[in-house]
Design an enzyme around this catalytic site. Structure first.
Site, PDB file in Angstrom:
ATOM      1  N   HIS A  64       0.816  -1.215   0.000  1.00 42.24           N
ATOM      2  CA  HIS A  64       0.000   0.000   0.000  1.00 42.24           C
ATOM      3  C   HIS A  64       0.849   1.264   0.000  1.00 42.24           C
ATOM      4  CE1 HIS A  64       0.229   1.148   4.366  1.00 42.24           C
ATOM      5  NE2 HIS A  64       0.329  -0.161   4.573  1.00 42.24           N
TER       6      HIS A  64
ATOM      7  N   ASP B  70       5.923   1.966   6.691  1.00 43.90           N
ATOM      8  CA  ASP B  70       4.639   1.282   6.506  1.00 43.90           C
ATOM      9  C   ASP B  70       3.803   2.139   5.567  1.00 43.90           C
ATOM     10  OD1 ASP B  70       2.278  -0.115   6.742  1.00 43.90           O
ATOM     11  OD2 ASP B  70       1.893   0.444   8.818  1.00 43.90           O
TER      12      ASP B  70
ATOM     13  N   GLU C 196      -5.087   1.903   2.661  1.00 41.89           N
ATOM     14  CA  GLU C 196      -5.009   0.725   3.532  1.00 41.89           C
ATOM     15  C   GLU C 196      -5.139   1.114   4.990  1.00 41.89           C
ATOM     16  OE1 GLU C 196      -2.940  -2.388   6.036  1.00 41.89           O
ATOM     17  OE2 GLU C 196      -2.562  -0.232   5.838  1.00 41.89           O
ATOM     18  N   GLU C 197      -4.558   2.245   5.368  1.00 42.27           N
ATOM     19  CA  GLU C 197      -4.520   2.648   6.770  1.00 42.27           C
ATOM     20  C   GLU C 197      -5.881   3.063   7.324  1.00 42.27           C
ATOM     21  OE1 GLU C 197      -2.158   2.038   8.574  1.00 42.27           O
ATOM     22  OE2 GLU C 197      -0.273   2.149   7.495  1.00 42.27           O
TER      23      GLU C 197
ATOM     24  N   HIS D 194       4.087   3.535  12.865  1.00 43.97           N
ATOM     25  CA  HIS D 194       2.958   4.469  13.042  1.00 43.97           C
ATOM     26  C   HIS D 194       3.342   5.616  13.973  1.00 43.97           C
ATOM     27  CE1 HIS D 194      -0.830   2.324  11.407  1.00 43.97           C
ATOM     28  NE2 HIS D 194       0.239   1.884  10.764  1.00 43.97           N
TER      29      HIS D 194
END
Length: 343
Positions: A60, A168, A201-202, A313
């Site tokens: 992603h 990420d 995606e998140e 994150h």
């Protein structure tokens, strides 16, 4: 370096244009088809020597960030999170706001102004504001509700680790790109590769939910991710999620999916055959695009392989370079051997 380039780009859910363009420019000379779906996914196809089956390779593009909620009369900016973020990691962090990248700082009441009991509490997100140095709303130029806010972290290397934001899942995007670029000249994979860089995606696996639709030829999905690395964060009596330096992490289960045992065995056998170190992710929390992809139409066998990232994150992450190299090596090996998977 691809990972550095991708990490430094700012693109959250709904605002993936910049990272999508960068990836598109990186892979366009290495694939046979390149298109953007109505949802915003970037789809790159490398045709295989066999025309009947394909492997869906996913990562992603979006990162965790913020979006402007309002501008207060005192000139402070209120905001919402995009993705999962802990309030206690945000105070005092440098950010940039809007298309003109206005610098600011996430602020909260100073330590000296708090009663003793208040110092022990973690503030709620609504108590934080972005301070751009303005003393009135009118001084906050070119910013409006709906503008994006990003961390100002910039990539660097130290002690055999990469430091930066958005690993990420820019690590996964980098790995997918490296896989596509590994087929040089007339060299082709056995199975066609449908490399899909997904959006949002998140905030709910939204790009992943559309990634496999209309593709009945998919043998399986290899989803490339970044995951929690808790080897510095928990008591030694507990088993860490992953350990930095011990290789890419294979997920057999998380909150959104359980990988088929035969697919887990296939990936570990490929790793063993090529002497690639790996570990199993020991926690089953969280979810990835595999959670949406494996439910598509009649179902798509899916597995997620991740690179461990400390402090995921957050404004900064730390990624072991050896892990990253082995992660890419494993992704390439699985793709090269994909036609040997017996579904």
């Amino acid at each position: 370096m691809i990972i550095e380039k991708y990490s430094n780009i700012c693109s959250a859910g709904g605002d993936e244009e910049e990272i999508r363009k960068c990836i598109k420019d990186e892979v366009k000379g290495h694939v046979d088809e390149l298109k953007v779906s109505p949802m915003g996914n970037l789809i790159a196809v490398k045709k295989g020597s066999r025309g009947d089956r394909s492997i869906l390779l996913t990562a992603h593009m979006d990162e965790v960030a913020f979006i402007v909620k309002s501008i207060e009369k005192e000139g402070l900016i209120k905001f919402y999170p995009i993705g999962g973020l802990l309030t206690k990691t945000l105070i005092g962090k440098a950010v940039q706001v809007g298309k003109k990248k206005l610098p600011g700082v996430i602020g909260h009441k100073s330590y000296h102004l708090m009663p003793q009991q208040e110092r022990k509490k973690v503030p709620e997100l609504k108590e934080l504001s972005i301070d751009v140095g303005a003393s009135a709303k009118e001084e906050v130029k070119d910013i409006s509700p709906g503008d994006y806010v990003y961390f100002r972290s910039r990539f660097f290397t130290q002690n055999n680790c990469y430091f930066g934001k958005a690993f990420d899942d820019r690590a996964g995007c980098s790995a997918v790109t490296e896989v596509l670029k590994s087929f040089k000249g007339d060299k082709r994979p056995g199975l066609s590769i449908i490399a899909t860089y997904t959006v949002q995606e998140e905030v709910g696996l939204r790009g992943g939910a559309t990634a496999a639709y209309g593709r009945r030829d998919i043998l399986f999905n290899l989803n490339l991710e970044a995951t929690t690395c808790s080897d510095r964060e928990i008591k030694k009596t507990y088993s860490p999620s992953t350990v930095s330096g011990e290789g890419p992490a294979i997920s057999f289960m998380d909150r959104t999916s359980i990988a088929q045992r035969k697919l887990v065995d296939f990936v570990t056998e490929v790793a063993g055959k090529h002497s690639i170190p790996y570990q199993f992710k020991k926690t089953v929390t969280g979810g990835t695009d595999s959670g949406a992809i494996h439910l598509t139409e009649e179902g798509v066998p899916s597995i997620t392989v991740s690179v461990p990232v400390r402090y995921i994150h957050a404004p900064w992450g730390i990624l072991n370079i050896k892990d990253f190299i082995n992660y890419i090596t494993l992704a390439k090996a699985v793709v090269h051997e994909a036609e040997n998977f017996n579904r």
